[in-house]
Design a protein around this motif. Sequence first.
Motif, PDB file in Angstrom:
ATOM      1  N   LEU A 113      -9.322  -6.416  -2.228  1.00 33.75           N
ATOM      2  CA  LEU A 113      -8.227  -7.382  -2.179  1.00 33.75           C
ATOM      3  C   LEU A 113      -8.554  -8.611  -3.024  1.00 33.75           C
ATOM      4  CD1 LEU A 113      -5.472  -8.147  -1.070  1.00 33.75           C
ATOM      5  CD2 LEU A 113      -6.624  -9.061   0.944  1.00 33.75           C
ATOM      6  N   PRO A 133     -10.491  -6.116   8.567  1.00 34.94           N
ATOM      7  CA  PRO A 133     -10.858  -5.372   7.361  1.00 34.94           C
ATOM      8  C   PRO A 133     -12.360  -5.380   7.135  1.00 34.94           C
ATOM      9  CG  PRO A 133      -9.888  -7.485   6.783  1.00 34.94           C
ATOM     10  CD  PRO A 133      -9.759  -7.340   8.266  1.00 34.94           C
ATOM     11  N   ASN A 134     -12.851  -4.300   6.537  1.00 33.53           N
ATOM     12  CA  ASN A 134     -14.271  -4.234   6.231  1.00 33.53           C
ATOM     13  C   ASN A 134     -14.532  -4.879   4.878  1.00 33.53           C
ATOM     14  OD1 ASN A 134     -13.566  -2.346   4.249  1.00 33.53           O
ATOM     15  ND2 ASN A 134     -14.128  -0.592   5.513  1.00 33.53           N
ATOM     16  N   LEU A 142       0.824  -1.211   0.000  1.00 31.97           N
ATOM     17  CA  LEU A 142       0.000   0.000   0.000  1.00 31.97           C
ATOM     18  C   LEU A 142       0.855   1.257   0.000  1.00 31.97           C
ATOM     19  CD1 LEU A 142      -2.907  -1.030   2.353  1.00 31.97           C
ATOM     20  CD2 LEU A 142      -3.060  -0.476  -0.067  1.00 31.97           C
ATOM     21  N   CYS A 176     -12.630  -3.403   1.801  1.00 28.95           N
ATOM     22  CA  CYS A 176     -11.234  -3.832   1.716  1.00 28.95           C
ATOM     23  C   CYS A 176     -11.163  -5.264   1.196  1.00 28.95           C
ATOM     24  CB  CYS A 176     -10.572  -3.723   3.078  1.00 28.95           C
ATOM     25  SG  CYS A 176      -8.893  -4.415   3.136  1.00 28.95           S
ATOM     26  N   CYS A 177     -11.967  -6.146   1.748  1.00 26.47           N
ATOM     27  CA  CYS A 177     -11.938  -7.551   1.331  1.00 26.47           C
ATOM     28  C   CYS A 177     -12.311  -7.699  -0.138  1.00 26.47           C
ATOM     29  CB  CYS A 177     -12.871  -8.380   2.204  1.00 26.47           C
ATOM     30  SG  CYS A 177     -12.296  -8.510   3.917  1.00 26.47           S
ATOM     31  N   LEU A 181      -6.847  -0.710  -3.577  1.00 30.68           N
ATOM     32  CA  LEU A 181      -6.525  -1.208  -2.238  1.00 30.68           C
ATOM     33  C   LEU A 181      -6.345  -0.099  -1.205  1.00 30.68           C
ATOM     34  CD1 LEU A 181      -4.053  -4.124  -2.995  1.00 30.68           C
ATOM     35  CD2 LEU A 181      -6.442  -4.273  -2.294  1.00 30.68           C
ATOM     36  N   ASN A 182      -6.421   1.139  -1.622  1.00 30.20           N
ATOM     37  CA  ASN A 182      -6.304   2.238  -0.661  1.00 30.20           C
ATOM     38  C   ASN A 182      -7.337   2.132   0.449  1.00 30.20           C
ATOM     39  OD1 ASN A 182      -4.092   3.435  -1.873  1.00 30.20           O
ATOM     40  ND2 ASN A 182      -5.343   4.688  -3.224  1.00 30.20           N
ATOM     41  N   VAL A 183      -8.468   1.497   0.167  1.00 32.08           N
ATOM     42  CA  VAL A 183      -9.503   1.331   1.196  1.00 32.08           C
ATOM     43  C   VAL A 183      -9.028   0.403   2.315  1.00 32.08           C
ATOM     44  CG1 VAL A 183     -11.417   1.790  -0.390  1.00 32.08           C
ATOM     45  CG2 VAL A 183     -10.678  -0.564  -0.004  1.00 32.08           C
ATOM     46  N   CYS A 184      -7.951  -0.350   2.070  1.00 29.42           N
ATOM     47  CA  CYS A 184      -7.415  -1.272   3.085  1.00 29.42           C
ATOM     48  C   CYS A 184      -6.381  -0.620   3.997  1.00 29.42           C
ATOM     49  CB  CYS A 184      -6.784  -2.490   2.406  1.00 29.42           C
ATOM     50  SG  CYS A 184      -7.954  -3.527   1.521  1.00 29.42           S
TER      51      CYS A 184
END
Length: 91
Positions: free
Chosen positions: A60, A52-53, A12, A56-57, A36-39
């Motif tokens: 990914l 992870p929400n 990231l 994110c999942c 993937l920035n949401v992770c």
Amino acid sequence: MESLKSKMALMLILVVATGGMAKAQSGTCSNELSNLNVCAPFVVPGSSNTNPNAGCCNALGSVDTECLCSTIRIGSQLRSKCNLPPLGCAN
């Protein structure tokens, strides 16, 4: 799990620092990685978020495995080009 978390954090950071690595990766891989920035809240060291929400999942899950592995390899190669010790992640 901790090794995976370390590798994801590195990935990231690389994605953000290099604008998705557009020149090093194909356009598709760059787009997948930028999603993937949401992770970030779940993998950045020191974060209090441990699970992870769904966003994110899902992000990914949509990244090709070779894209992820390639990104980690590039990060490892960058260290040697910067005269830094090789990357060593604990399991």
